[in-house]
Design a protein around this motif. Structure first.
Motif, PDB file in Angstrom:
ATOM      1  N   LYS A 125       0.851  -1.182   0.000  1.00 47.59           N
ATOM      2  CA  LYS A 125       0.000   0.000   0.000  1.00 47.59           C
ATOM      3  C   LYS A 125       0.890   1.237   0.000  1.00 47.59           C
ATOM      4  O   LYS A 125       1.984   1.241   0.544  1.00 47.59           O
ATOM      5  N   GLY A 126       0.432   2.277  -0.603  1.00 43.21           N
ATOM      6  CA  GLY A 126       1.177   3.523  -0.630  1.00 43.21           C
ATOM      7  C   GLY A 126       0.461   4.529  -1.502  1.00 43.21           C
ATOM      8  O   GLY A 126      -0.322   4.169  -2.377  1.00 43.21           O
ATOM      9  N   PHE A 127       0.722   5.780  -1.258  1.00 40.83           N
ATOM     10  CA  PHE A 127       0.079   6.832  -2.038  1.00 40.83           C
ATOM     11  C   PHE A 127       1.106   7.616  -2.835  1.00 40.83           C
ATOM     12  O   PHE A 127       0.992   7.751  -4.046  1.00 40.83           O
ATOM     13  N   THR A 128       2.129   8.083  -2.160  1.00 40.73           N
ATOM     14  CA  THR A 128       3.113   8.967  -2.788  1.00 40.73           C
ATOM     15  C   THR A 128       3.811   8.294  -3.957  1.00 40.73           C
ATOM     16  O   THR A 128       3.945   8.885  -5.023  1.00 40.73           O
ATOM     17  N   TYR A 185       2.855   5.954  -5.930  1.00 35.28           N
ATOM     18  CA  TYR A 185       2.000   5.766  -7.100  1.00 35.28           C
ATOM     19  C   TYR A 185       1.684   7.094  -7.776  1.00 35.28           C
ATOM     20  O   TYR A 185       1.599   7.165  -9.002  1.00 35.28           O
ATOM     21  N   ILE A 186       1.521   8.148  -6.989  1.00 33.32           N
ATOM     22  CA  ILE A 186       1.260   9.467  -7.569  1.00 33.32           C
ATOM     23  C   ILE A 186       2.496   9.961  -8.313  1.00 33.32           C
ATOM     24  O   ILE A 186       2.415  10.388  -9.468  1.00 33.32           O
ATOM     25  N   VAL A 187       3.659   9.911  -7.674  1.00 30.34           N
ATOM     26  CA  VAL A 187       4.896  10.372  -8.316  1.00 30.34           C
ATOM     27  C   VAL A 187       5.222   9.503  -9.531  1.00 30.34           C
ATOM     28  O   VAL A 187       5.529  10.011 -10.606  1.00 30.34           O
ATOM     29  N   GLY A 188       5.125   8.195  -9.383  1.00 32.64           N
ATOM     30  CA  GLY A 188       5.386   7.293 -10.503  1.00 32.64           C
ATOM     31  C   GLY A 188       4.419   7.525 -11.652  1.00 32.64           C
ATOM     32  O   GLY A 188       4.808   7.528 -12.824  1.00 32.64           O
ATOM     33  N   GLY A 189       3.154   7.731 -11.337  1.00 35.51           N
ATOM     34  CA  GLY A 189       2.144   7.991 -12.359  1.00 35.51           C
ATOM     35  C   GLY A 189       2.404   9.292 -13.100  1.00 35.51           C
ATOM     36  O   GLY A 189       2.232   9.372 -14.326  1.00 35.51           O
ATOM     37  N   ILE A 190       2.829  10.324 -12.364  1.00 37.43           N
ATOM     38  CA  ILE A 190       3.141  11.605 -13.001  1.00 37.43           C
ATOM     39  C   ILE A 190       4.342  11.459 -13.924  1.00 37.43           C
ATOM     40  O   ILE A 190       4.327  11.935 -15.070  1.00 37.43           O
ATOM     41  N   ILE A 191       5.383  10.782 -13.459  1.00 39.21           N
ATOM     42  CA  ILE A 191       6.575  10.582 -14.302  1.00 39.21           C
ATOM     43  C   ILE A 191       6.216   9.764 -15.541  1.00 39.21           C
ATOM     44  O   ILE A 191       6.605  10.099 -16.659  1.00 39.21           O
ATOM     45  N   ASN A 229      16.270   1.118  -3.821  1.00 44.74           N
ATOM     46  CA  ASN A 229      16.390   0.875  -2.378  1.00 44.74           C
ATOM     47  C   ASN A 229      16.685   2.141  -1.585  1.00 44.74           C
ATOM     48  O   ASN A 229      16.530   2.156  -0.378  1.00 44.74           O
ATOM     49  N   LYS A 230      17.117   3.208  -2.258  1.00 47.76           N
ATOM     50  CA  LYS A 230      17.437   4.457  -1.577  1.00 47.76           C
ATOM     51  C   LYS A 230      16.252   5.425  -1.524  1.00 47.76           C
ATOM     52  O   LYS A 230      16.303   6.439  -0.842  1.00 47.76           O
ATOM     53  N   LEU A 231      15.183   5.116  -2.270  1.00 44.74           N
ATOM     54  CA  LEU A 231      14.013   5.980  -2.319  1.00 44.74           C
ATOM     55  C   LEU A 231      13.161   5.766  -1.076  1.00 44.74           C
ATOM     56  O   LEU A 231      13.109   4.664  -0.527  1.00 44.74           O
ATOM     57  N   PRO A 232      12.440   6.828  -0.622  1.00 42.91           N
ATOM     58  CA  PRO A 232      11.573   6.654   0.549  1.00 42.91           C
ATOM     59  C   PRO A 232      10.402   5.741   0.227  1.00 42.91           C
ATOM     60  O   PRO A 232       9.914   5.697  -0.897  1.00 42.91           O
TER      61      PRO A 232
END
Length: 138
Positions: free
Chosen positions: A78-81, A83-89, A134-137
């Motif tokens: 589960k996660g929000f950020t 998916y939003i950031v990945g979707g925008i990119i 692995n370094k991403l939040p």
């Protein structure tokens, strides 16, 4: 060999379908991002609905793969950020390039040499993501 023929046949069918339905057309993608046509939204919406139905069927029917093994689908984190950031990119890349990953490979079949630059860029982006994953939040 049996699975190769099956996958090749499915890929060939989808490639023809993408070209004939104009999914690989930059003009249709351009229209979509300008909200001028329902064509791509209808195709994407149909794919999502069909995907939901197929996934539900696979989860509850105990379906088997070509080798007779059970098909299992691991739940996503589960996660929000992310998916939003990945979707925008992903969306920005799609809008700038005029093609998403599936049609990029279909366009090779149309002998469009400039698409190779796009595919190399996509592969490089995937590789860079793999380095920093692995370094991403979380």
């Amino acid at each position: 060999m049996k699975s190769f023929v099956s996958f090749f046949s499915i890929g060939l069918f989808l490639g023809i379908l993408f070209i004939k339905s104009e999914v690989a057309s930059w003009f249709r993608i351009y229209e979509m991002f300008q909200f001028k046509s329902f064509h791509m939204y209808g195709i994407i919406g149909s794919a999502i609905a069909l995907g939901i139905i197929i996934i539900k069927y696979l989860k509850y029917s105990q379906a088997k793969d070509f080798d007779g093994k059970d098909i299992t689908i691991k739940p996503k984190e589960k996660g929000f950020t992310r998916y939003i950031v990945g979707g925008i990119i992903f969306g920005l890349g799609w809008a700038l390039a005029g093609a998403c990953p599936g049609p990029m490979y279909v366009l090779i079949g149309t002998f469009l040499p400039s698409i190779l630059v796009l595919i190399l860029g996509a592969l490089l982006g995937t590789f860079v993501y793999g380095l920093f994953k692995n370094k991403l939040p979380h």
